[in-house]
Design an enzyme around this catalytic site. Structure first.
Site, PDB file in Angstrom:
ATOM      1  N   ASN A  82      50.910  34.523  34.522  1.00  0.00           N
ATOM      2  CA  ASN A  82      50.635  35.464  33.851  1.00  0.00           C
ATOM      3  C   ASN A  82      49.211  35.610  33.522  1.00  0.00           C
ATOM      4  O   ASN A  82      48.678  36.684  33.347  1.00  0.00           O
ATOM      5  CB  ASN A  82      51.452  35.940  32.654  1.00  0.00           C
ATOM      6  CG  ASN A  82      50.869  36.829  31.725  1.00  0.00           C
ATOM      7  OD1 ASN A  82      50.964  37.966  31.629  1.00  0.00           O
ATOM      8  ND2 ASN A  82      50.282  36.382  30.524  1.00  0.00           N
ATOM      9  N   ALA A  83      48.675  34.372  33.477  1.00  0.00           N
ATOM     10  CA  ALA A  83      47.006  34.302  32.954  1.00  0.00           C
ATOM     11  C   ALA A  83      46.484  35.308  33.938  1.00  0.00           C
ATOM     12  O   ALA A  83      46.363  35.215  35.064  1.00  0.00           O
ATOM     13  CB  ALA A  83      46.565  33.029  33.078  1.00  0.00           C
ATOM     14  N   GLY A  84      45.370  35.862  33.216  1.00  0.00           N
ATOM     15  CA  GLY A  84      44.521  36.818  33.818  1.00  0.00           C
ATOM     16  C   GLY A  84      43.224  37.344  33.081  1.00  0.00           C
ATOM     17  O   GLY A  84      43.512  37.333  31.862  1.00  0.00           O
ATOM     18  N   ILE A  85      42.045  37.701  33.894  1.00  0.00           N
ATOM     19  CA  ILE A  85      41.143  37.923  33.105  1.00  0.00           C
ATOM     20  C   ILE A  85      40.461  39.352  33.896  1.00  0.00           C
ATOM     21  O   ILE A  85      40.815  39.610  34.914  1.00  0.00           O
ATOM     22  CB  ILE A  85      39.940  36.956  33.107  1.00  0.00           C
ATOM     23  CG1 ILE A  85      39.453  36.531  34.560  1.00  0.00           C
ATOM     24  CG2 ILE A  85      40.419  35.799  32.145  1.00  0.00           C
ATOM     25  CD1 ILE A  85      38.180  35.715  34.362  1.00  0.00           C
ATOM     26  N   THR A  86      39.736  40.084  33.253  1.00  0.00           N
ATOM     27  CA  THR A  86      38.981  41.160  33.839  1.00  0.00           C
ATOM     28  C   THR A  86      37.538  40.897  33.705  1.00  0.00           C
ATOM     29  O   THR A  86      36.986  40.377  32.729  1.00  0.00           O
ATOM     30  CB  THR A  86      39.210  42.407  33.262  1.00  0.00           C
ATOM     31  OG1 THR A  86      38.970  42.615  31.876  1.00  0.00           O
ATOM     32  CG2 THR A  86      40.575  43.098  33.555  1.00  0.00           C
ATOM     33  N   TYR A 147      39.448  42.449  40.526  1.00  0.00           N
ATOM     34  CA  TYR A 147      40.762  42.337  40.093  1.00  0.00           C
ATOM     35  C   TYR A 147      41.706  42.742  41.031  1.00  0.00           C
ATOM     36  O   TYR A 147      42.744  42.222  41.088  1.00  0.00           O
ATOM     37  CB  TYR A 147      40.656  43.023  38.760  1.00  0.00           C
ATOM     38  CG  TYR A 147      42.005  43.033  37.941  1.00  0.00           C
ATOM     39  CD1 TYR A 147      42.104  41.975  36.713  1.00  0.00           C
ATOM     40  CD2 TYR A 147      42.684  43.724  38.041  1.00  0.00           C
ATOM     41  CE1 TYR A 147      42.870  42.057  36.017  1.00  0.00           C
ATOM     42  CE2 TYR A 147      43.921  44.005  37.110  1.00  0.00           C
ATOM     43  CZ  TYR A 147      44.212  42.969  36.054  1.00  0.00           C
ATOM     44  OH  TYR A 147      45.375  42.971  35.384  1.00  0.00           O
ATOM     45  N   GLY A 178      51.792  48.605  34.618  1.00  0.00           N
ATOM     46  CA  GLY A 178      50.550  49.528  34.519  1.00  0.00           C
ATOM     47  C   GLY A 178      49.941  49.048  33.331  1.00  0.00           C
ATOM     48  O   GLY A 178      49.505  48.042  32.998  1.00  0.00           O
ATOM     49  N   ILE A 180      49.129  48.496  29.532  1.00  0.00           N
ATOM     50  CA  ILE A 180      49.859  48.049  28.764  1.00  0.00           C
ATOM     51  C   ILE A 180      49.130  47.823  27.413  1.00  0.00           C
ATOM     52  O   ILE A 180      47.968  47.426  27.548  1.00  0.00           O
ATOM     53  CB  ILE A 180      50.522  46.561  29.054  1.00  0.00           C
ATOM     54  CG1 ILE A 180      51.338  46.872  30.620  1.00  0.00           C
ATOM     55  CG2 ILE A 180      51.648  46.215  27.931  1.00  0.00           C
ATOM     56  CD1 ILE A 180      52.319  47.786  30.611  1.00  0.00           C
TER      57      ILE A 180
HETATM   58  N1  CAA Z   1      36.326  57.348  40.180  1.00  0.00           N
HETATM   59  C1  CAA Z   1      35.489  57.872  40.550  1.00  0.00           C
HETATM   60  N2  CAA Z   1      34.035  58.102  39.900  1.00  0.00           N
HETATM   61  C2  CAA Z   1      34.316  57.238  38.711  1.00  0.00           C
HETATM   62  C3  CAA Z   1      35.461  56.652  38.207  1.00  0.00           C
HETATM   63  C4  CAA Z   1      36.378  56.885  39.020  1.00  0.00           C
HETATM   64  N3  CAA Z   1      37.714  56.594  38.685  1.00  0.00           N
HETATM   65  N4  CAA Z   1      35.197  56.119  37.053  1.00  0.00           N
HETATM   66  C5  CAA Z   1      33.913  56.181  37.026  1.00  0.00           C
HETATM   67  N5  CAA Z   1      33.255  57.117  37.855  1.00  0.00           N
HETATM   68  C6  CAA Z   1      31.861  57.503  38.053  1.00  0.00           C
HETATM   69  C7  CAA Z   1      31.454  58.065  36.615  1.00  0.00           C
HETATM   70  O1  CAA Z   1      31.671  59.476  36.540  1.00  0.00           O
HETATM   71  C8  CAA Z   1      30.080  57.899  36.685  1.00  0.00           C
HETATM   72  O2  CAA Z   1      29.281  58.844  37.620  1.00  0.00           O
HETATM   73  P1  CAA Z   1      28.250  59.799  36.950  1.00  0.00           P
HETATM   74  O3  CAA Z   1      27.166  58.669  36.563  1.00  0.00           O
HETATM   75  O4  CAA Z   1      27.769  60.542  38.047  1.00  0.00           O
HETATM   76  O5  CAA Z   1      28.862  60.587  35.698  1.00  0.00           O
HETATM   77  C9  CAA Z   1      29.837  56.702  37.482  1.00  0.00           C
HETATM   78  O6  CAA Z   1      30.994  56.459  38.164  1.00  0.00           O
HETATM   79  C10 CAA Z   1      29.558  55.266  36.730  1.00  0.00           C
HETATM   80  O7  CAA Z   1      30.717  55.440  35.703  1.00  0.00           O
HETATM   81  P2  CAA Z   1      30.417  54.556  34.423  1.00  0.00           P
HETATM   82  O8  CAA Z   1      29.560  55.142  33.264  1.00  0.00           O
HETATM   83  O9  CAA Z   1      31.799  54.059  33.820  1.00  0.00           O
HETATM   84  O10 CAA Z   1      29.786  53.174  34.810  1.00  0.00           O
HETATM   85  P3  CAA Z   1      29.592  51.916  34.155  1.00  0.00           P
HETATM   86  O11 CAA Z   1      28.685  51.112  34.964  1.00  0.00           O
HETATM   87  O12 CAA Z   1      29.012  51.919  32.736  1.00  0.00           O
HETATM   88  O13 CAA Z   1      30.839  51.313  34.015  1.00  0.00           O
HETATM   89  C11 CAA Z   1      33.146  50.344  34.718  1.00  0.00           C
HETATM   90  C12 CAA Z   1      31.842  50.938  35.215  1.00  0.00           C
HETATM   91  C13 CAA Z   1      32.859  49.017  33.942  1.00  0.00           C
HETATM   92  C14 CAA Z   1      33.837  50.226  35.936  1.00  0.00           C
HETATM   93  C15 CAA Z   1      33.835  51.311  33.823  1.00  0.00           C
HETATM   94  O14 CAA Z   1      33.982  52.666  34.287  1.00  0.00           O
HETATM   95  C16 CAA Z   1      35.189  50.654  33.516  1.00  0.00           C
HETATM   96  O15 CAA Z   1      35.292  49.855  32.448  1.00  0.00           O
HETATM   97  N6  CAA Z   1      36.174  51.437  33.896  1.00  0.00           N
HETATM   98  C17 CAA Z   1      37.542  50.934  33.253  1.00  0.00           C
HETATM   99  C18 CAA Z   1      38.341  49.979  34.852  1.00  0.00           C
HETATM  100  C19 CAA Z   1      39.438  49.766  34.442  1.00  0.00           C
HETATM  101  O16 CAA Z   1      40.515  50.549  34.525  1.00  0.00           O
HETATM  102  N7  CAA Z   1      40.020  48.740  33.917  1.00  0.00           N
HETATM  103  C20 CAA Z   1      41.253  47.975  33.919  1.00  0.00           C
HETATM  104  C21 CAA Z   1      41.397  47.080  32.760  1.00  0.00           C
HETATM  105  S1  CAA Z   1      42.942  46.721  32.276  1.00  0.00           S
HETATM  106  C22 CAA Z   1      43.627  45.992  33.454  1.00  0.00           C
HETATM  107  O17 CAA Z   1      43.067  45.435  34.387  1.00  0.00           O
HETATM  108  C23 CAA Z   1      45.184  45.620  33.316  1.00  0.00           C
HETATM  109  C24 CAA Z   1      45.942  46.043  34.301  1.00  0.00           C
HETATM  110  O18 CAA Z   1      46.209  45.358  35.064  1.00  0.00           O
HETATM  111  C25 CAA Z   1      46.137  47.597  34.443  1.00  0.00           C
END
Ligand code: CAA
Length: 240
Positions: A82-86, A147, A178, A180
């Protein structure tokens, strides 16, 4: 029969909920953690579940760690990877370290830990391995090339190892959670997370206990005909 179970990332989030669910079933559980000693101490004090510290991305540490669990508790029957990082970020901003750390911790650990327990399981003709993948390994996710690649790899790893284990009484399955309600998801910026929750038909984040109950099901003694499967638990966000 009381089983010996090892849960990586077992002192927080999905791993902690899983360790507790397996203990409630009657398993003797070892929860492996990587760095948050304070949290591990509290977890062990609250649950009575032994915690062990090692880096699951380190192959030799996994061999030594499993040897010490087996010497304390007995041979490992059940392994939950289960261990994981982002280390989220778009590829054009991602450095090599953040690519490799996620691959090593999230996917490399599945090999390291499975390798450490598989010969014992084969010898005893019983084993249960559950690998925690992700919706983002199935569907991809903006900002998560590292990831998504690691989690997608877990799904292939699961199907291949399931074929190797099948004739030896070892089942290997994956869960694809999904979003959580854990520390990992709490680290996603609110403006991004709000948009993600809008796309979850059930209308909320999942609970760690909702993943744990499925892992418990897949690791029961009588789950021997379920192998090589991936169970998606994501509130309907991605129907695979
Ligand atoms: N699709 C298309 N474009 C997107 C988008 C998407 N899903 N998300 C962001 N963008 C666009 C934004 O609109 C922005 O465009 P504009 O500048 O034209 O407005 C551009 O991309 C940059 O977006 P950010 O400002 O968010 O960019 P950033 O560099 O500051 O951050 C990021 C990027 C770190 C990826 C941030 O968007 C983020 O943290 N996203 C979340 C990622 C995510 O869902 N992680 C899941 C973690 S939990 C997990 O992983 C557990 C699991 O198993 C589910």
């Amino acid at each position: 029969m009381s089983r010996i179970s090892v849960v990586t990332g077992g002192t927080r989030g999905i791993g902690a909920a899983t360790a507790i669910a397996l203990k409630e079933r009657g398993d003797t559980v070892a929860a492996v953690f990587g760095y948050n000693e304070e949290r591990a101490k509290v977890f062990t004090a609250e649950t009575g579940i032994a915690s062990y510290k090692w880096d699951v991305s380190d192959f030799d540490a996994c061999l030594t760690g499993i040897a010490s669990v087996e010497s304390d508790l007995g041979p490992v029957d059940i392994l939950i990877n289960n261990a994981g990082i982002t280390r989220d970020g778009t590829v054009h901003k991602m450095d090599y370290e953040n690519w490799q750390a996620v691959i090593d911790t999230n996917l490399g650990s599945c090999f390291n830990m499975s390798r450490a327990v598989i010969e014992g399981m084969r010898g005893r003709k019983f084993g249960r391995i559950v690998n925690v993948g992700s919706i983002n390994g199935q569907a991809g996710q903006y900002g998560q090339v590292n990831y998504a690649a690691a989690k997608s790899g877990i799904h292939g790893f699961t199907k291949a190892l399931a074929q190797e284990g099948a004739a030896q009484g070892i089942t290997v399955n994956a869960i694809a959670p999904g979003y959580i309600d854990t520390d990992m998801v709490a680290a996603v910026p609110d403006r991004v997370l709000d948009k993600i929750i809008e796309r979850i038909p059930v209308g909320r984040l999942g609970k760690a206990s909702e993943i744990a109950r499925a892992i418990r099901f897949l690791t029961d003694d009588d789950a021997g005909f379920i192998t090589g499967s991936t169970l998606s638990i994501n509130g309907g966000q991605h129907m695979y």
